[in-house]
Design a protein around this motif. Structure first.
Motif, PDB file in Angstrom:
ATOM      1  N   UNK A   1      35.329  41.232  32.207  1.00  0.00           N
ATOM      2  CA  UNK A   1      34.495  40.228  32.882  1.00  0.00           C
ATOM      3  C   UNK A   1      34.860  38.810  32.466  1.00  0.00           C
ATOM      4  N   UNK A   2      35.329  38.637  31.229  1.00  0.00           N
ATOM      5  CA  UNK A   2      35.669  37.303  30.733  1.00  0.00           C
ATOM      6  C   UNK A   2      37.162  37.014  30.822  1.00  0.00           C
ATOM      7  N   UNK A   3      37.845  37.681  31.728  1.00  0.00           N
ATOM      8  CA  UNK A   3      39.303  37.534  31.841  1.00  0.00           C
ATOM      9  C   UNK A   3      39.720  36.106  32.135  1.00  0.00           C
ATOM     10  N   UNK A   4      40.780  35.689  31.454  1.00  0.00           N
ATOM     11  CA  UNK A   4      41.429  34.429  31.794  1.00  0.00           C
ATOM     12  C   UNK A   4      42.530  34.695  32.821  1.00  0.00           C
ATOM     13  N   UNK A   5      43.339  35.756  32.562  1.00  0.00           N
ATOM     14  CA  UNK A   5      44.451  36.096  33.453  1.00  0.00           C
ATOM     15  C   UNK A   5      44.118  37.326  34.313  1.00  0.00           C
ATOM     16  N   UNK A   6      44.685  37.336  35.508  1.00  0.00           N
ATOM     17  CA  UNK A   6      44.675  38.539  36.345  1.00  0.00           C
ATOM     18  C   UNK A   6      46.122  38.781  36.782  1.00  0.00           C
ATOM     19  N   UNK A   7      46.707  39.850  36.258  1.00  0.00           N
ATOM     20  CA  UNK A   7      48.099  40.197  36.553  1.00  0.00           C
ATOM     21  C   UNK A   7      48.101  41.336  37.554  1.00  0.00           C
ATOM     22  N   UNK A   8      48.860  41.198  38.637  1.00  0.00           N
ATOM     23  CA  UNK A   8      48.826  42.257  39.638  1.00  0.00           C
ATOM     24  C   UNK A   8      50.173  42.427  40.333  1.00  0.00           C
ATOM     25  N   UNK A   9      50.420  43.666  40.714  1.00  0.00           N
ATOM     26  CA  UNK A   9      51.633  43.997  41.449  1.00  0.00           C
ATOM     27  C   UNK A   9      51.427  43.646  42.920  1.00  0.00           C
ATOM     28  N   UNK A  10      52.374  42.920  43.487  1.00  0.00           N
ATOM     29  CA  UNK A  10      52.265  42.466  44.875  1.00  0.00           C
ATOM     30  C   UNK A  10      53.430  43.033  45.686  1.00  0.00           C
ATOM     31  N   UNK A  11      53.113  43.906  46.631  1.00  0.00           N
ATOM     32  CA  UNK A  11      54.156  44.624  47.367  1.00  0.00           C
ATOM     33  C   UNK A  11      54.559  43.883  48.642  1.00  0.00           C
ATOM     34  N   UNK A  12      55.871  43.856  48.886  1.00  0.00           N
ATOM     35  CA  UNK A  12      56.393  43.176  50.070  1.00  0.00           C
ATOM     36  C   UNK A  12      56.293  44.013  51.337  1.00  0.00           C
TER      37      UNK A  12
END
Length: 433
Positions: free
Chosen positions: A142-153
């Protein structure tokens, strides 16, 4: 309290997103086909309810997230529309959700999942980080600074996102059922580049990525001297790969990763460059790169008898070459045995000769029937067409796996994006009974 209902919750991205929301204390449930997928195990472990598809799953007060694999005609989508519920596709929902954080998209034709996993591991050791990985893994804070995610083409899904940062690992021709050619793929990445808000970290060794234009800084990494971040003095040992990193020709640090193959060095460089941009201390990077255990279905190893069995998602010629290279680096004294199941008839047809060339790098080759999509026309293509291009290649069936026992000290690479795991599981059963 709003309940999020995921239509197609067993999809890798959907499963990961459901886990993220659950971890952030939202009410989450979903529905899918009854067939078992590896993505549902973490859902079950977190107590997220999974129902068979039926319109009765749709109830008042829900916010509906729909997998891109399902159309507006799906019975649950129809029911949600009839009840006037808020409905969003997975890419649309994710595109809005990431705006709450410093968002980092990881994209590229190859290496997305491994790089997303590695970056999440490194950043998460330094400060609260949420992540969504294409292997079905997701974690929310809930207190995340970063959100890292896989982004598909694929189908240009990543154009739903406007991230702060974007890592681009490479541009290669894949998904021939959608993209026309390499220029079509490049145009999608170019459009994505124009949507990034802070900076792009791109592999400068990739000829296509050298042509990317953006309204933000583009930081390049790779082995070539003209990159901003360059790996030098690479040394491979039984423990992994050691290398030095130079930032614009100034020595930055020495790193060790417990992995093999040039692609893993490049993935690490991408993470180092991004973290350098965000002022993550070099000591943190060195420590966490050394402890990363990998992601699901990416060179996942186990030992049975005298053999090493490796499960890998490699389903494109470039990925097959990288996986075979890694196996030969890690096990230089063992024969490498490729067991490959092509994924989709369109990809097999488009890359038939490239598949053959890549697989010939193994010492022995076994081929499983093509894993086709229900939506495609297979025409006259068969696995024998690929077999004919690889001298000495054998066909393998789930009921006849005994030939694999001939390779007593072999490294057996089970590769593919379909259900190649069932061949490995059947073989393990043969060995243990």
């Amino acid at each position: 309290m709003t309940t999020f209902h995921f239509i197609g919750i067993k999809g890798s991205g959907m499963s990961a997103l459901a886990q993220v929301l659950h971890d952030m204390n939202y009410q989450v449930q979903g529905s899918d086909v009854e067939k078992r997928f590896f993505t549902q195990k973490p859902l079950e472990e977190k107590g997220i309810p999974i129902f068979p598809f039926q319109k009765e799953n749709i109830k008042e007060g829900q916010q509906v997230v729909v997998s891109a694999a399902y159309s507006d005609e799906h019975e649950e989508v129809v029911a949600a529309k009839e009840q006037g519920l808020e409905i969003q596709s997975y890419p649309t929902f994710l595109g809005e959700f990431i705006q709450r954080f410093t968002s980092i998209a990881v994209t590229g034709s190859h290496g997305k999942t491994s790089t997303t996993g590695l970056l999440s591991h490194v950043l998460g050791s330094h400060c609260p980080t949420s992540f969504l990985i294409g292997d079905g893994t997701g974690k929310g804070a809930a207190d995340s600074h970063y959100f890292v995610f896989e982004a598909c083409e694929y189908r240009r899904h990543f154009l739903n996102y406007r991230p702060d940062y974007c890592i681009m690992t490479n541009i290669d021709f894949d998904h021939p059922d959608y993209f026309d050619d390499i220029n079509d793929v490049f145009s999608a990445f170019q459009e994505m580049a124009m949507q990034v808000k802070k900076a792009i970290v791109a592999c400068g060794d990739d000829e296509q990525l050298q042509g990317i234009h953006a309204n933000v800084p583009v930081v390049y990494y790779g082995f070539n001297e003209d990159n901003d971040f360059q790996a030098r003095n690479i040394e491979v040992t039984s423990e992994g790969t050691h290398f030095q990193v130079f930032v614009r020709n100034n020595h930055y640090g020495d790193f060790t990763i417990p992995r093999f193959g040039k692609h893993n060095v490049l993935n690490s460089l991408a993470v180092i460059a991004l973290c350098h941009y965000e002022n993550i201390p070099v000591e943190v990077l060195a420590r966490e790169l050394k402890t990363f255990e990998g992601v699901k279905r990416r060179f996942t190893e186990k030992t049975l008898g005298g053999q090493i069995l490796i499960d890998d998602y490699a389903h494109h010629p470039t990925e097959i070459s990288a996986t075979i290279e890694a196996a030969k680096q890690k096990y230089p004294d063992r024969p490498v045995v490729a067991i490959f199941q092509p994924h989709t008839f369109s990809r097999t047809k488009a890359f038939l000769h490239e598949f053959a060339k890549a697989l010939k790098q193994a010492d022995h080759v076994y081929l499983c029937d093509i894993f086709g999509s229900a939506r495609e026309n297979k025409g006259s293509l068969s696995i024998e067409d690929l077999q004919a291009l690889i001298p000495g290649a054998h066909l393998l069936s789930e009921n006849n796996l005994a030939p694999l026992q001939d390779h007593r000290s072999g490294v057996l690479l089970f590769m593919g994006a379909g259900d190649i795991q069932k061949f490995q599981q059947a073989y393990e059963h043969v060995l243990t009974t």
